[in-house]
Design a protein around this motif. Structure first.
Motif, PDB file in Angstrom:
ATOM      1  N   THR A  36       0.800  -1.221   0.000  1.00 21.57           N
ATOM      2  CA  THR A  36       0.000   0.000   0.000  1.00 21.57           C
ATOM      3  C   THR A  36       0.839   1.280   0.000  1.00 21.57           C
ATOM      4  O   THR A  36       0.297   2.366   0.188  1.00 21.57           O
ATOM      5  CB  THR A  36      -0.946  -0.004   1.219  1.00 21.57           C
ATOM      6  N   GLY A  37       2.158   1.131  -0.199  1.00 21.52           N
ATOM      7  CA  GLY A  37       3.016   2.326  -0.281  1.00 21.52           C
ATOM      8  C   GLY A  37       2.630   3.211  -1.450  1.00 21.52           C
ATOM      9  O   GLY A  37       2.412   4.417  -1.277  1.00 21.52           O
ATOM     10  N   PRO A  38       2.513   2.658  -2.661  1.00 19.97           N
ATOM     11  CA  PRO A  38       2.055   3.496  -3.772  1.00 19.97           C
ATOM     12  C   PRO A  38       0.598   3.905  -3.524  1.00 19.97           C
ATOM     13  O   PRO A  38      -0.247   3.051  -3.258  1.00 19.97           O
ATOM     14  CB  PRO A  38       2.167   2.567  -4.992  1.00 19.97           C
ATOM     15  N   HIS A  39       0.317   5.197  -3.577  1.00 18.01           N
ATOM     16  CA  HIS A  39      -1.032   5.692  -3.274  1.00 18.01           C
ATOM     17  C   HIS A  39      -1.822   5.945  -4.556  1.00 18.01           C
ATOM     18  O   HIS A  39      -1.244   6.120  -5.620  1.00 18.01           O
ATOM     19  CB  HIS A  39      -0.937   6.991  -2.476  1.00 18.01           C
ATOM     20  N   ILE A  40      -3.145   5.986  -4.378  1.00 21.55           N
ATOM     21  CA  ILE A  40      -4.011   6.346  -5.503  1.00 21.55           C
ATOM     22  C   ILE A  40      -4.465   7.781  -5.282  1.00 21.55           C
ATOM     23  O   ILE A  40      -5.159   8.068  -4.307  1.00 21.55           O
ATOM     24  CB  ILE A  40      -5.245   5.419  -5.579  1.00 21.55           C
ATOM     25  N   GLY A  41      -4.047   8.673  -6.177  1.00 19.33           N
ATOM     26  CA  GLY A  41      -4.463  10.068  -6.068  1.00 19.33           C
ATOM     27  C   GLY A  41      -5.511  10.381  -7.112  1.00 19.33           C
ATOM     28  O   GLY A  41      -6.680  10.566  -6.808  1.00 19.33           O
ATOM     29  N   CYS A  42      -5.086  10.394  -8.372  1.00 19.82           N
ATOM     30  CA  CYS A  42      -5.973  10.844  -9.444  1.00 19.82           C
ATOM     31  C   CYS A  42      -6.448   9.706 -10.342  1.00 19.82           C
ATOM     32  O   CYS A  42      -7.498   9.813 -10.955  1.00 19.82           O
ATOM     33  CB  CYS A  42      -5.226  11.867 -10.295  1.00 19.82           C
ATOM     34  N   GLU A  43      -5.669   8.665 -10.458  1.00 24.50           N
ATOM     35  CA  GLU A  43      -5.923   7.559 -11.405  1.00 24.50           C
ATOM     36  C   GLU A  43      -6.005   8.036 -12.849  1.00 24.50           C
ATOM     37  O   GLU A  43      -6.624   7.389 -13.672  1.00 24.50           O
ATOM     38  CB  GLU A  43      -7.208   6.805 -11.036  1.00 24.50           C
ATOM     39  N   THR A  44      -5.417   9.172 -13.139  1.00 23.77           N
ATOM     40  CA  THR A  44      -5.441   9.680 -14.521  1.00 23.77           C
ATOM     41  C   THR A  44      -4.045  10.112 -14.967  1.00 23.77           C
ATOM     42  O   THR A  44      -3.917  10.940 -15.861  1.00 23.77           O
ATOM     43  CB  THR A  44      -6.404  10.876 -14.662  1.00 23.77           C
ATOM     44  N   SER A  45      -3.018   9.617 -14.301  1.00 29.76           N
ATOM     45  CA  SER A  45      -1.624   9.847 -14.667  1.00 29.76           C
ATOM     46  C   SER A  45      -1.106  11.253 -14.393  1.00 29.76           C
ATOM     47  O   SER A  45      -0.055  11.629 -14.882  1.00 29.76           O
ATOM     48  CB  SER A  45      -1.343   9.459 -16.129  1.00 29.76           C
ATOM     49  N   HIS A  46      -1.837  12.039 -13.592  1.00 27.51           N
ATOM     50  CA  HIS A  46      -1.399  13.417 -13.337  1.00 27.51           C
ATOM     51  C   HIS A  46      -0.573  13.598 -12.069  1.00 27.51           C
ATOM     52  O   HIS A  46       0.346  14.404 -12.044  1.00 27.51           O
ATOM     53  CB  HIS A  46      -2.616  14.351 -13.260  1.00 27.51           C
ATOM     54  N   CYS A  47      -0.902  12.892 -10.991  1.00 25.55           N
ATOM     55  CA  CYS A  47      -0.367  13.300  -9.675  1.00 25.55           C
ATOM     56  C   CYS A  47       0.942  12.610  -9.273  1.00 25.55           C
ATOM     57  O   CYS A  47       1.695  13.141  -8.477  1.00 25.55           O
ATOM     58  CB  CYS A  47      -1.425  13.086  -8.598  1.00 25.55           C
ATOM     59  N   GLY A  48       1.176  11.405  -9.748  1.00 24.32           N
ATOM     60  CA  GLY A  48       2.412  10.701  -9.405  1.00 24.32           C
ATOM     61  C   GLY A  48       2.389   9.993  -8.058  1.00 24.32           C
ATOM     62  O   GLY A  48       3.392   9.407  -7.656  1.00 24.32           O
ATOM     63  N   ALA A  49       1.247  10.018  -7.352  1.00 28.39           N
ATOM     64  CA  ALA A  49       1.180   9.357  -6.038  1.00 28.39           C
ATOM     65  C   ALA A  49       1.422   7.846  -6.149  1.00 28.39           C
ATOM     66  O   ALA A  49       1.861   7.203  -5.194  1.00 28.39           O
ATOM     67  CB  ALA A  49      -0.180   9.615  -5.391  1.00 28.39           C
ATOM     68  N   CYS A  50       1.156   7.306  -7.327  1.00 27.68           N
ATOM     69  CA  CYS A  50       1.254   5.848  -7.527  1.00 27.68           C
ATOM     70  C   CYS A  50       2.606   5.431  -8.113  1.00 27.68           C
ATOM     71  O   CYS A  50       2.754   4.293  -8.552  1.00 27.68           O
ATOM     72  CB  CYS A  50       0.137   5.410  -8.463  1.00 27.68           C
ATOM     73  N   THR A  51       3.580   6.353  -8.117  1.00 30.60           N
ATOM     74  CA  THR A  51       4.862   6.079  -8.785  1.00 30.60           C
ATOM     75  C   THR A  51       5.608   4.917  -8.144  1.00 30.60           C
ATOM     76  O   THR A  51       5.695   4.807  -6.918  1.00 30.60           O
ATOM     77  CB  THR A  51       5.765   7.333  -8.726  1.00 30.60           C
ATOM     78  N   LEU A  52       6.156   4.067  -8.990  1.00 33.89           N
ATOM     79  CA  LEU A  52       7.036   2.985  -8.543  1.00 33.89           C
ATOM     80  C   LEU A  52       8.089   2.782  -9.628  1.00 33.89           C
ATOM     81  O   LEU A  52       8.077   3.473 -10.655  1.00 33.89           O
ATOM     82  CB  LEU A  52       6.228   1.704  -8.270  1.00 33.89           C
ATOM     83  N   GLU A  53       8.994   1.855  -9.384  1.00 39.01           N
ATOM     84  CA  GLU A  53       9.988   1.522 -10.415  1.00 39.01           C
ATOM     85  C   GLU A  53       9.604   0.199 -11.053  1.00 39.01           C
ATOM     86  O   GLU A  53       9.296  -0.762 -10.341  1.00 39.01           O
ATOM     87  CB  GLU A  53      11.381   1.385  -9.796  1.00 39.01           C
ATOM     88  N   MET A  54       9.591   0.191 -12.368  1.00 42.83           N
ATOM     89  CA  MET A  54       9.322  -1.062 -13.081  1.00 42.83           C
ATOM     90  C   MET A  54      10.444  -1.267 -14.087  1.00 42.83           C
ATOM     91  O   MET A  54      10.655  -0.415 -14.951  1.00 42.83           O
ATOM     92  CB  MET A  54       7.963  -1.002 -13.771  1.00 42.83           C
ATOM     93  N   ASN A  55      11.167  -2.354 -13.933  1.00 44.56           N
ATOM     94  CA  ASN A  55      12.305  -2.652 -14.811  1.00 44.56           C
ATOM     95  C   ASN A  55      13.245  -1.448 -14.938  1.00 44.56           C
ATOM     96  O   ASN A  55      13.675  -1.071 -16.032  1.00 44.56           O
ATOM     97  CB  ASN A  55      11.825  -3.111 -16.194  1.00 44.56           C
ATOM     98  N   GLY A  56      13.519  -0.808 -13.776  1.00 48.88           N
ATOM     99  CA  GLY A  56      14.504   0.270 -13.745  1.00 48.88           C
ATOM    100  C   GLY A  56      14.027   1.611 -14.253  1.00 48.88           C
ATOM    101  O   GLY A  56      14.839   2.508 -14.479  1.00 48.88           O
ATOM    102  N   LYS A  57      12.708   1.765 -14.424  1.00 49.42           N
ATOM    103  CA  LYS A  57      12.192   3.063 -14.880  1.00 49.42           C
ATOM    104  C   LYS A  57      11.082   3.513 -13.936  1.00 49.42           C
ATOM    105  O   LYS A  57      10.345   2.672 -13.402  1.00 49.42           O
ATOM    106  CB  LYS A  57      11.599   2.959 -16.284  1.00 49.42           C
ATOM    107  N   SER A  58      10.952   4.828 -13.769  1.00 47.34           N
ATOM    108  CA  SER A  58       9.827   5.340 -12.994  1.00 47.34           C
ATOM    109  C   SER A  58       8.545   5.177 -13.801  1.00 47.34           C
ATOM    110  O   SER A  58       8.497   5.534 -14.978  1.00 47.34           O
ATOM    111  CB  SER A  58      10.005   6.832 -12.701  1.00 47.34           C
ATOM    112  N   VAL A  59       7.536   4.646 -13.131  1.00 42.05           N
ATOM    113  CA  VAL A  59       6.274   4.377 -13.810  1.00 42.05           C
ATOM    114  C   VAL A  59       5.135   4.809 -12.897  1.00 42.05           C
ATOM    115  O   VAL A  59       5.199   4.622 -11.686  1.00 42.05           O
ATOM    116  CB  VAL A  59       6.168   2.851 -14.111  1.00 42.05           C
ATOM    117  N   LYS A  60       4.102   5.403 -13.491  1.00 42.75           N
ATOM    118  CA  LYS A  60       2.883   5.698 -12.721  1.00 42.75           C
ATOM    119  C   LYS A  60       1.992   4.466 -12.845  1.00 42.75           C
ATOM    120  O   LYS A  60       1.492   4.170 -13.940  1.00 42.75           O
ATOM    121  CB  LYS A  60       2.217   6.956 -13.279  1.00 42.75           C
ATOM    122  N   SER A  61       1.813   3.789 -11.743  1.00 38.42           N
ATOM    123  CA  SER A  61       1.199   2.461 -11.824  1.00 38.42           C
ATOM    124  C   SER A  61      -0.305   2.494 -12.065  1.00 38.42           C
ATOM    125  O   SER A  61      -0.915   1.451 -12.252  1.00 38.42           O
ATOM    126  CB  SER A  61       1.528   1.637 -10.575  1.00 38.42           C
TER     127      SER A  61
END
Ligand code: FES
Ligand code: FES
Length: 163
Positions: A36-61
């Motif tokens: 639950t570390g990655p948060h849900i803010g906007c669910e529309t790719s704007h806020c970045g609250a859901c950011t994590l790393e996927m295969n070495g890149k920052s991704v908005k999940s």
């Protein structure tokens, strides 16, 4: 709808689960894997609250279907330090007041972690540009930038001392 069998490596642990093709990665992590570390803010790719790393890149999940993450290596805020400890960035955010309510913080720190891999000694402008996809609704940007710059200089000093 038929479910897909997915394999993910999350914070170093292999996970297997069934997911519908429409399910988003953020929902699978939070609701099925209890990450639950990655948060849900906007669910529309704007806020970045859901950011994590996927295969070495920052991704908005919230922009990734879980099916697209099949076979991927994922790191969330939980994976950046051993349980019960804090890494350099987390400490810097605490010391420099880089958080207020804390809602944006996991995404901020996870993004900042990748940014410092990409640019180990960034200027203030590079930090601001690199963090532009992460919004803080408490508007604490000055201290967020200060925290990231402080973490960078601490990491660089430690690197120099080790050489
Ligand atoms: S919840 Fe993903 S970008 Fe806002
Ligand atoms: S600290 Fe509150 S949203 Fe950033």
């Amino acid at each position: 709808m038929s479910k897909m069998h997915l394999k993910l490596k999350v914070n170093g642990e292999e996970k297997e689960l069934l997911a519908e093709p429409r399910e988003l990665l953020i929902h699978v992590l939070r609701e099925r894997l209890d990450i639950t570390g990655p948060h849900i803010g906007c669910e529309t790719s704007h806020c970045g609250a859901c950011t994590l790393e996927m295969n070495g890149k920052s991704v908005k999940s919230c922009t990734v279907f879980a099916a697209q993450a099949n076979g991927a290596e994922i790191t969330t805020i939980e994976g950046l330090a051993e349980p019960g400890t804090m890494n350099v960035l987390q400490n810097a955010f605490r010391e420099h007041h880089g958080l207020q309510c804390g809602f944006c913080t996991p995404g901020m720190i996870t993004r900042a972690h990748r940014l410092l891999q990409e640019i180990p000694n960034p200027t203030e402008e590079e930090v601001r540009h690199g963090m532009a996809g992460n919004l803080c609704r408490c508007t604490g940007y000055q201290n967020i930038v200060k925290s990231i710059l402080a973490a960078a200089s601490e990491m660089n000093a430690a690197k120099e001392a080790a050489e």
